[in-house]
Motif scaffolding. Sequence first.
Motif, mmCIF file in Angstrom:
data_model
loop_
_atom_site.group_PDB
_atom_site.id
_atom_site.type_symbol
_atom_site.label_atom_id
_atom_site.label_comp_id
_atom_site.label_asym_id
_atom_site.label_seq_id
_atom_site.Cartn_x
_atom_site.Cartn_y
_atom_site.Cartn_z
ATOM 1 N N ARG A 1 7.979 1.880 3.578
ATOM 2 C CA ARG A 1 7.880 3.134 3.814
ATOM 3 C C ARG A 1 9.358 3.560 4.226
ATOM 4 N NH1 ARG A 1 4.415 2.923 9.452
ATOM 5 N NH2 ARG A 1 5.984 1.760 10.584
ATOM 6 N N HIS B 1 10.318 6.257 9.500
ATOM 7 C CA HIS B 1 9.169 5.582 10.392
ATOM 8 C C HIS B 1 9.706 4.177 11.000
ATOM 9 C CE1 HIS B 1 5.982 7.903 9.218
ATOM 10 N NE2 HIS B 1 6.031 7.979 7.901
ATOM 11 N N PHE C 1 -1.423 9.116 14.421
ATOM 12 C CA PHE C 1 -0.574 8.347 13.255
ATOM 13 C C PHE C 1 -0.642 6.999 13.655
ATOM 14 C CE2 PHE C 1 3.213 6.735 11.596
ATOM 15 C CZ PHE C 1 3.009 6.372 10.428
ATOM 16 N N ARG D 1 0.884 -1.225 0.153
ATOM 17 C CA ARG D 1 0.068 -0.005 0.027
ATOM 18 C C ARG D 1 0.694 1.188 -0.071
ATOM 19 N NH1 ARG D 1 2.227 2.736 4.324
ATOM 20 N NH2 ARG D 1 1.890 1.867 6.239
ATOM 21 N N ASN E 1 -2.701 4.221 11.489
ATOM 22 C CA ASN E 1 -1.958 3.485 10.535
ATOM 23 C C ASN E 1 -1.804 2.066 10.653
ATOM 24 O OD1 ASN E 1 1.222 2.771 9.892
ATOM 25 N ND2 ASN E 1 0.416 4.330 8.367
ATOM 26 N N GLU F 1 -4.397 9.155 4.378
ATOM 27 C CA GLU F 1 -4.237 9.362 5.978
ATOM 28 C C GLU F 1 -4.618 10.924 6.177
ATOM 29 O OE1 GLU F 1 -0.947 7.342 7.424
ATOM 30 O OE2 GLU F 1 -2.085 5.754 7.231
#
Length: 492
Positions: free
Chosen positions: A229, A233, A211, A23, A215, A59
């Motif tokens: 990602r 992160h 988040f 994704r 998420n 988001e």
Amino acid sequence: MESNAAKRYHASMTQENTNVITRFAPSPTGNIHLGNVRTALFSYLLGMNFKGKFILRCEDTDQERSEEAFLQQQQVDLKWLGIDWSAGPDMNSEHGPYRQSKRLDIYNKYYAELEEQAIAYPCFCTATELKIMRNAQMQSGKPPRYSGICSHLAAEEVAEKKANGDSFSLRFKVPVDETMRLTDLVVGDKVYQSNDIGDFIIRRSDGTPAFFFCNAIDDSLMGVTHVLRGVDHLTNTPRQVMILNSLNLRAPEYGHISLVVATDGGPLSKRDGSTGVKDLREQGYLAQAIVNHLARLGHNYANTAFMSLEQLAEEFALAHCGRSPSKHDPVQLMHWQKEAIMHSSDDQLKAWLLPILQENALFQNASCEQQNLFIDTIKNNISLPSDALGLAGNLLGDELKYSTDADVQVKGASKNLFAALAAHIAEHGVENFSPSMKEVGKVVGVKGKGLFMPIRSAISGETHGPEMQRIATMLGTDKVVTRLKQAAELAA
Ligand code: GLU
């Protein structure tokens, strides 16, 4: 070096695993740029490599910074690049909605579950109190972490504060003395100590989900198996896995890819040319060029040839994702731009050039045949549509304007050369322009650069550009002869 655990993992993945779901989860707070679209591309390529699925999630929990226009533009930019999704904010699909602002009921259910199990607790600390706590910790040499003070509030105290209307956030209670081992798909094995992680906010005091929380929940509920990602992160991962574990929700595999930086190693900025996908498109960069460029930023392909999105997906491998920051070099992007032009069909090139060329009166007035001939003549000599505009004047117009260098070439060459060639072409036509030129050169006694440069300058007004035979064919016999005669008058 790939860690052993990562190696085992990569070996266990079969080429075809249709359950793989990857994704891209951008926040609609700006237009997508080369940094974040590279994350989208890698996720897409990974999903396609396994013949799985790629989904898009919006988001947008930061209501103040999120804008509908950015959400729309992000979708336009991704689709233009060929990155398409099987579920996303623009459609009704299973596990939707794919827009976080529409999923608050889902999050509330999980908040309630965590509170019930006393894994989450309300925190009434104000911003000032938190700042004082942080400063005190830092002054005594401790890492700044939430002290957990509100986790000790008695039920009556909580009820009283709530009745008072005190605002509160919801914090996740991090377990004590736990060691967490995670294998990152790119970075490898990582060990985290829960005692290093302070209780963190999962719902802000304004009621919006933080988040970390939404998420992680969404990845799990949407069946995401692999999250790729940015490495920024990485340290969020243990928190997210903790949330999912405590709710008995399946956690995806996480892979953190290196950041895209400028050639000097600093953050990308305007100095490095445009980095927004929309800006690049408007300047005339082709989607295939951007995709070929980005796929190689932080991912090593043994194949250095220009590839379609399908080929890039076929040859994509997590094991080839590097860990050091990837440098975006505009020169490389231009290399792929030229490749993309060479791999475009005439129709594609025409569609690419038409919007800008149609603003040009000479092009507009040319016959369709002339227009096609023009595009065919210049296609190997342009990088951006604006370059075509520069060539249109001399190739399509009657008037010829010499560049400074071409002027020097024409004035420095012999009259004889131009006059003899003009006569030869008048008699034989432009079909065999190149052999004619060589033949005349022999008679006049000039060859190589001394022959090509003045003649190129005389017929095209430039010292470099498309192949001379193509230029001559495009101009036709009459125009070539006129231009050669004109040059003869100016020459020594
Ligand atoms: N919305 C987050 C971001 O844009 C997504 C991070 C992630 O991919 O997990 O940074």
